[in-house]
Structures are given as structure tokens and as C-alpha cells.
Write a protein that holds these residues in place. Structure first.
Motif, PDB file in Angstrom:
ATOM      1  N   GLY A  30      34.792 -38.310  -7.254  1.00 35.10           N
ATOM      2  CA  GLY A  30      35.603 -37.098  -7.229  1.00 35.10           C
ATOM      3  C   GLY A  30      36.652 -37.133  -6.139  1.00 35.10           C
ATOM      4  O   GLY A  30      36.789 -38.102  -5.384  1.00 35.10           O
ATOM      5  N   VAL A  31      37.415 -36.036  -6.069  1.00 37.85           N
ATOM      6  CA  VAL A  31      38.496 -35.881  -5.095  1.00 37.85           C
ATOM      7  C   VAL A  31      38.109 -34.778  -4.123  1.00 37.85           C
ATOM      8  O   VAL A  31      37.661 -33.711  -4.531  1.00 37.85           O
ATOM      9  N   VAL A  32      38.272 -35.041  -2.833  1.00 33.66           N
ATOM     10  CA  VAL A  32      38.027 -34.036  -1.796  1.00 33.66           C
ATOM     11  C   VAL A  32      39.345 -33.787  -1.074  1.00 33.66           C
ATOM     12  O   VAL A  32      39.960 -34.719  -0.537  1.00 33.66           O
ATOM     13  N   ARG A  33      39.789 -32.529  -1.058  1.00 35.26           N
ATOM     14  CA  ARG A  33      41.067 -32.162  -0.437  1.00 35.26           C
ATOM     15  C   ARG A  33      40.813 -31.509   0.915  1.00 35.26           C
ATOM     16  O   ARG A  33      40.092 -30.522   1.010  1.00 35.26           O
ATOM     17  N   VAL A  34      41.436 -32.078   1.941  1.00 36.54           N
ATOM     18  CA  VAL A  34      41.259 -31.613   3.312  1.00 36.54           C
ATOM     19  C   VAL A  34      42.612 -31.171   3.858  1.00 36.54           C
ATOM     20  O   VAL A  34      43.600 -31.898   3.760  1.00 36.54           O
ATOM     21  N   SER A  35      42.644 -29.981   4.439  1.00 35.91           N
ATOM     22  CA  SER A  35      43.835 -29.508   5.128  1.00 35.91           C
ATOM     23  C   SER A  35      43.554 -29.500   6.621  1.00 35.91           C
ATOM     24  O   SER A  35      42.506 -29.014   7.061  1.00 35.91           O
ATOM     25  N   ALA A  36      44.479 -30.044   7.422  1.00 33.57           N
ATOM     26  CA  ALA A  36      44.275 -30.101   8.871  1.00 33.57           C
ATOM     27  C   ALA A  36      45.619 -30.222   9.569  1.00 33.57           C
ATOM     28  O   ALA A  36      46.645 -30.512   8.939  1.00 33.57           O
ATOM     29  N   THR A  37      45.614 -30.005  10.875  1.00 30.69           N
ATOM     30  CA  THR A  37      46.829 -30.177  11.665  1.00 30.69           C
ATOM     31  C   THR A  37      47.246 -31.645  11.655  1.00 30.69           C
ATOM     32  O   THR A  37      46.454 -32.529  11.333  1.00 30.69           O
ATOM     33  N   ASP A  38      48.500 -31.888  12.045  1.00 34.81           N
ATOM     34  CA  ASP A  38      49.001 -33.257  11.976  1.00 34.81           C
ATOM     35  C   ASP A  38      48.242 -34.200  12.901  1.00 34.81           C
ATOM     36  O   ASP A  38      47.893 -35.319  12.517  1.00 34.81           O
ATOM     37  N   GLY A  39      47.941 -33.758  14.123  1.00 31.58           N
ATOM     38  CA  GLY A  39      47.204 -34.623  15.039  1.00 31.58           C
ATOM     39  C   GLY A  39      45.801 -34.915  14.555  1.00 31.58           C
ATOM     40  O   GLY A  39      45.350 -36.072  14.566  1.00 31.58           O
ATOM     41  N   PHE A  40      45.079 -33.887  14.124  1.00 35.33           N
ATOM     42  CA  PHE A  40      43.726 -34.078  13.613  1.00 35.33           C
ATOM     43  C   PHE A  40      43.747 -34.948  12.359  1.00 35.33           C
ATOM     44  O   PHE A  40      42.889 -35.820  12.178  1.00 35.33           O
TER      45      PHE A  40
ATOM     46  N   VAL B 194      46.060 -32.893   3.446  1.00 33.98           N
ATOM     47  CA  VAL B 194      47.242 -32.037   3.443  1.00 33.98           C
ATOM     48  C   VAL B 194      47.488 -31.580   4.880  1.00 33.98           C
ATOM     49  O   VAL B 194      46.614 -30.978   5.499  1.00 33.98           O
ATOM     50  N   VAL B 195      48.667 -31.872   5.415  1.00 37.44           N
ATOM     51  CA  VAL B 195      48.962 -31.541   6.813  1.00 37.44           C
ATOM     52  C   VAL B 195      49.528 -30.127   6.906  1.00 37.44           C
ATOM     53  O   VAL B 195      50.509 -29.789   6.239  1.00 37.44           O
ATOM     54  N   ALA B 196      48.894 -29.287   7.734  1.00 33.57           N
ATOM     55  CA  ALA B 196      49.354 -27.911   7.920  1.00 33.57           C
ATOM     56  C   ALA B 196      48.817 -27.385   9.252  1.00 33.57           C
ATOM     57  O   ALA B 196      47.648 -27.599   9.578  1.00 33.57           O
ATOM     58  N   THR B 197      49.676 -26.703  10.009  1.00 36.14           N
ATOM     59  CA  THR B 197      49.265 -26.051  11.247  1.00 36.14           C
ATOM     60  C   THR B 197      49.373 -24.550  11.018  1.00 36.14           C
ATOM     61  O   THR B 197      50.461 -23.974  11.066  1.00 36.14           O
TER      62      THR B 197
ATOM     63  N   ARG C 114      41.015 -20.154  -0.321  1.00 27.84           N
ATOM     64  CA  ARG C 114      41.130 -21.602  -0.190  1.00 27.84           C
ATOM     65  C   ARG C 114      41.366 -22.266  -1.546  1.00 27.84           C
ATOM     66  O   ARG C 114      40.654 -23.177  -1.936  1.00 27.84           O
ATOM     67  N   SER C 115      42.370 -21.789  -2.279  1.00 21.52           N
ATOM     68  CA  SER C 115      42.660 -22.345  -3.592  1.00 21.52           C
ATOM     69  C   SER C 115      43.144 -23.780  -3.471  1.00 21.52           C
ATOM     70  O   SER C 115      44.071 -24.078  -2.713  1.00 21.52           O
ATOM     71  N   GLY C 116      42.501 -24.665  -4.226  1.00 23.56           N
ATOM     72  CA  GLY C 116      42.920 -26.053  -4.248  1.00 23.56           C
ATOM     73  C   GLY C 116      42.478 -26.866  -3.050  1.00 23.56           C
ATOM     74  O   GLY C 116      42.823 -28.041  -2.950  1.00 23.56           O
ATOM     75  N   LEU C 117      41.733 -26.269  -2.114  1.00 22.55           N
ATOM     76  CA  LEU C 117      41.272 -26.986  -0.936  1.00 22.55           C
ATOM     77  C   LEU C 117      39.752 -26.973  -0.883  1.00 22.55           C
ATOM     78  O   LEU C 117      39.122 -25.976  -1.222  1.00 22.55           O
ATOM     79  N   ASP C 118      39.182 -28.076  -0.439  1.00 18.81           N
ATOM     80  CA  ASP C 118      37.732 -28.136  -0.239  1.00 18.81           C
ATOM     81  C   ASP C 118      37.365 -27.863   1.212  1.00 18.81           C
ATOM     82  O   ASP C 118      36.368 -27.207   1.499  1.00 18.81           O
ATOM     83  N   ILE C 119      38.190 -28.375   2.135  1.00 20.25           N
ATOM     84  CA  ILE C 119      37.912 -28.262   3.570  1.00 20.25           C
ATOM     85  C   ILE C 119      39.213 -27.929   4.286  1.00 20.25           C
ATOM     86  O   ILE C 119      40.259 -28.515   4.002  1.00 20.25           O
ATOM     87  N   GLU C 120      39.143 -26.983   5.213  1.00 20.99           N
ATOM     88  CA  GLU C 120      40.246 -26.724   6.133  1.00 20.99           C
ATOM     89  C   GLU C 120      39.766 -26.984   7.555  1.00 20.99           C
ATOM     90  O   GLU C 120      38.647 -26.612   7.907  1.00 20.99           O
ATOM     91  N   VAL C 121      40.622 -27.592   8.351  1.00 22.10           N
ATOM     92  CA  VAL C 121      40.352 -27.719   9.783  1.00 22.10           C
ATOM     93  C   VAL C 121      41.476 -26.987  10.508  1.00 22.10           C
ATOM     94  O   VAL C 121      42.658 -27.317  10.327  1.00 22.10           O
ATOM     95  N   VAL C 122      41.102 -25.987  11.306  1.00 20.33           N
ATOM     96  CA  VAL C 122      42.090 -25.138  11.963  1.00 20.33           C
ATOM     97  C   VAL C 122      41.832 -25.105  13.465  1.00 20.33           C
ATOM     98  O   VAL C 122      40.759 -25.477  13.941  1.00 20.33           O
ATOM     99  N   VAL C 123      42.823 -24.628  14.195  1.00 15.45           N
ATOM    100  CA  VAL C 123      42.713 -24.473  15.649  1.00 15.45           C
ATOM    101  C   VAL C 123      42.298 -23.040  15.951  1.00 15.45           C
ATOM    102  O   VAL C 123      42.929 -22.091  15.489  1.00 15.45           O
ATOM    103  N   GLY C 124      41.220 -22.883  16.718  1.00 15.23           N
ATOM    104  CA  GLY C 124      40.730 -21.561  17.084  1.00 15.23           C
ATOM    105  C   GLY C 124      39.705 -21.042  16.089  1.00 15.23           C
ATOM    106  O   GLY C 124      39.733 -21.384  14.909  1.00 15.23           O
ATOM    107  N   LYS C 125      38.788 -20.214  16.599  1.00 12.96           N
ATOM    108  CA  LYS C 125      37.735 -19.667  15.738  1.00 12.96           C
ATOM    109  C   LYS C 125      38.347 -18.758  14.688  1.00 12.96           C
ATOM    110  O   LYS C 125      39.015 -17.777  15.014  1.00 12.96           O
ATOM    111  N   PRO C 126      38.129 -19.047  13.396  1.00 16.94           N
ATOM    112  CA  PRO C 126      38.778 -18.260  12.340  1.00 16.94           C
ATOM    113  C   PRO C 126      37.946 -17.053  11.916  1.00 16.94           C
ATOM    114  O   PRO C 126      36.729 -17.017  12.070  1.00 16.94           O
TER     115      PRO C 126
END
Length: 315
Positions: free
Chosen positions: A94-104, A128-131, A138-150
């Protein structure tokens, strides 16, 4: 099972529930949008109620939909048990889609994705790179990595790691300009950082307040631009230590005065985390973070600042 209920319809719901979008589910299943819609309608007719409701960012499961999705997960698990490799282990696919900041994305997610591929060659990892703040949908995303407690709705948020920001300047810049000896001296220098008006993450905005006396030099939404602009002598950069310390030509400035501690958080739907391939990516992310934890926090002694006597300013 409810009379007339199709396992295929349940698996369609599973795909939509994980992605939040009919089009994405259609691509994953090799179907078209019309077929997805027809299968969901058939499932709702059988169950006697709505399984999905439209929201601003896609489709969300109803209470009935979550019950049906649990049944779909059991069907998927039973099918997966039949797909074993030569050692008797389950073959993940399968495909796993991850969104995270550019550095991470570059320093953590990319090597983690490579580790997943070595262990599970049939799993693809899309980064997918996003800050930005964590998405409420979370449409179309399996995992998001963000800065700060969400603050999230119908999702799980897990702390991954802390990391540090520090001030860095190029060796040449410090030779040509007065080396700051204290925080007050920063007013004489320009800052390389994010574009203030386009910054969406509160924690990164708060970090800027520690350098409020500095005028802006080169700014960007991309941290790799910050790195290269700082290396080119545009000013002093407020940079992630784990990125800046990859470059021998960057010197840490005022480490005892200016340091910002931020945190990476992983956000995902519960139903996504139950997917074996998503769990495999989460495991790889954790392992990579653990291996690089000391780099994330930075080492003030790694790049020693030039002494004021060594700069050439005023010559």
C-alpha cells in the motif's frame, strides 16, 4: 452479517474512511469515483443510515460508519493473513502519505521511508512537505508531523521529539561584521528566518520574538533557503541546530543567550494507525528520531563562534 451486505462495499468504506476523499479511495482501489459513490450508497441502504458526512475538508465517518469500518478492518485483516512471504511473515502493501515540515521530511521522514522500503518492498511512502498547524480534516493523509502540541479532533497526537533552534552565521559573515557578544548586539545584524506574514505555526512565530531587535534580511517559507542564505552571508539565521550543524562553515552565535526548544508531534486518525503499513512507517519514524535525538537538540560546542579579535570588520 446484515442481509445483502457486501464485503466489497465495506472495503470501499475503509478506503474512504482512511483518506477522507472519494477520488483518493478510487485511485487506491483502481475504481472510478462513480463506483465508489454507488458502493457507499449501497452500504448505507443496507445498514439503514449514513456512514459518511461531508465536511469542509472531505468526508468524515458517522458513528454508524465507524462501526462499519471496524468490521471492514476485520475483513482486511483476514485477507492479509493469507498473503504471507516465504518466511511466513505478512507482506505489507500500500501507499502511506506523510505530511511534515521540510527539515523533518529531509532528515527524518526520508531515511525512515527508506527503512520501511527495505523491510517492506511493496509499501510506498509519499512525503508531502508543509509547515502548518495540524489539519482538523486529514483528507488524503495518513500521518502528519507538526511543530508544537496540536489541538485535534477525532485523531491521536503523539509527541515524537524535541528539537532546538539557534542563531548561526557563516565564518565569512563573522569576519566581516562585529561578532555579537550579547543579545543587545543582535540589533546591529539582520535575521534570516520565515516570512512573518505567512507563518502559520504559533511556536515558530514565538521563536521570532527572541530576535525582535533584528531587522529581516532574506526570508522564506522554506528552511533550506534559510540555511543557504545564511551560508551566503545574508545575515544571522535562526536555524534548526540539526540542520545547521551539518555545515562546517556555519558558526553558532550566542548559544548561551539564544536557544529555542520546540517539539515535533505526530498526528493521525485512529483508523489509519491500525493499518499495518502505517504502523510500520510510525515505527520507522520513531526509530529514526531516537537515533538522531542528540542531533535534534544541537551541540553548542560543535561550531565555536569566532572571537571578536578574529573578525575583520572595520579594516
Amino acid at each position: 452479517m446484515t442481509l445483502g451486505l457486501s464485503p466489497d462495499d465495506l472495503l470501499v468504506l475503509l478506503a474512504v474512511g482512511r483518506t477522507g476523499r472519494f477520488n483518493t479511495a478510487a485511485d487506491d482501489l483502481g475504481l472510478n469515483h462513480t463506483t465508489i459513490s454507488r458502493r457507499i450508497s449501497s452500504l448505507e441502504k443496507c445498514l439503514g443510515g449514513r456512514v459518511l458526512v461531508r465536511s469542509s475538508g472531505g468526508w468524515e465517518l458517522t458513528d454508524l460508519g465507524r462501526q462499519a469500518l471496524s468490521a471492514a478492518e476485520r475483513i482486511e485483516a483476514a485477507v492479509n493473513e493469507l498473503a504471507l512471504d516465504s518466511t511466513g511473515q505478512q507482506q505489507l502493501d500500500g501507499v502511506v502519505r506523510v505530511s511534515a515540515t521540510d527539515g523533518f521530511s529531509a532528515y527524518i521522514a526520508a531515511p525512515a521511508g527508506a527503512a520501511v522500503r527495505r523491510r517492506h518492498p511493496r509499501v510506498s511512502v509519499e512525503i508531502v512537505v508543509a509547515t502548518r498547524k495540524a489539519s482538523q480534516i486529514r483528507s488524503g493523509l495518513d500521518i502528519e508531523v507538526v511543530v508544537g502540541k496540536p489541538q485535534v479532533h477525532r485523531a491521536e497526537a503523539v509527541h515524537l521529539a524535541d528539537y532546538a533552534l539557534g542563531l548561526y552565521a557563516s565564518r565569512e559573515y563573522l569576519r566581516q561584521n562585529a561578532v555579537p557578544e550579547n543579545a543587545e548586539d543582535l540589533a546591529e545584524h539582520s535575521l534570516v528566518y520565515f516570512i512573518d506574514s505567512m507563518l502559520q505555526v504559533d511556536e515558530l512565530d514565538l521563536a521570532r520574538k527572541l530576535t525582535v531587535s533584528m531587522r529581516e534580511a532574506v526570508t522564506s517559507t522554506n528552511v533550506f533557503v534559510h540555511i543557504e542564505a545564511t551560508r551566503a552571508g545574508a545575515g544571522i539565521g535562526l536555524l534548526p541546530c540539526f540542520m545547521a550543524e551539518q555545515h562546517d562553515d556555519l558558526i553558532r552565535v550566542l548559544p548561551a543567550h539564544i536557544e529555542v526548544r520546540l517539539s515535533y508531534w505526530l498526528v493521525a486518525r485512529s483508523e489509519s494507525l491500525r493499518r499495518p503499513e502505517v504502523a510500520a512507517v510510525v515505527t520507522a519514524l520513531r526509530e529514526t528520531v531516537d537515533r538522531k535525538r542528540s542531533q535534534l537538540l544541537g551541540s553548542p560546542g560543535t561550531n565555536e563562534a569566532l572571537s571578536p579579535e578574529s573578525n575583520d570588520a572595520g579594516r
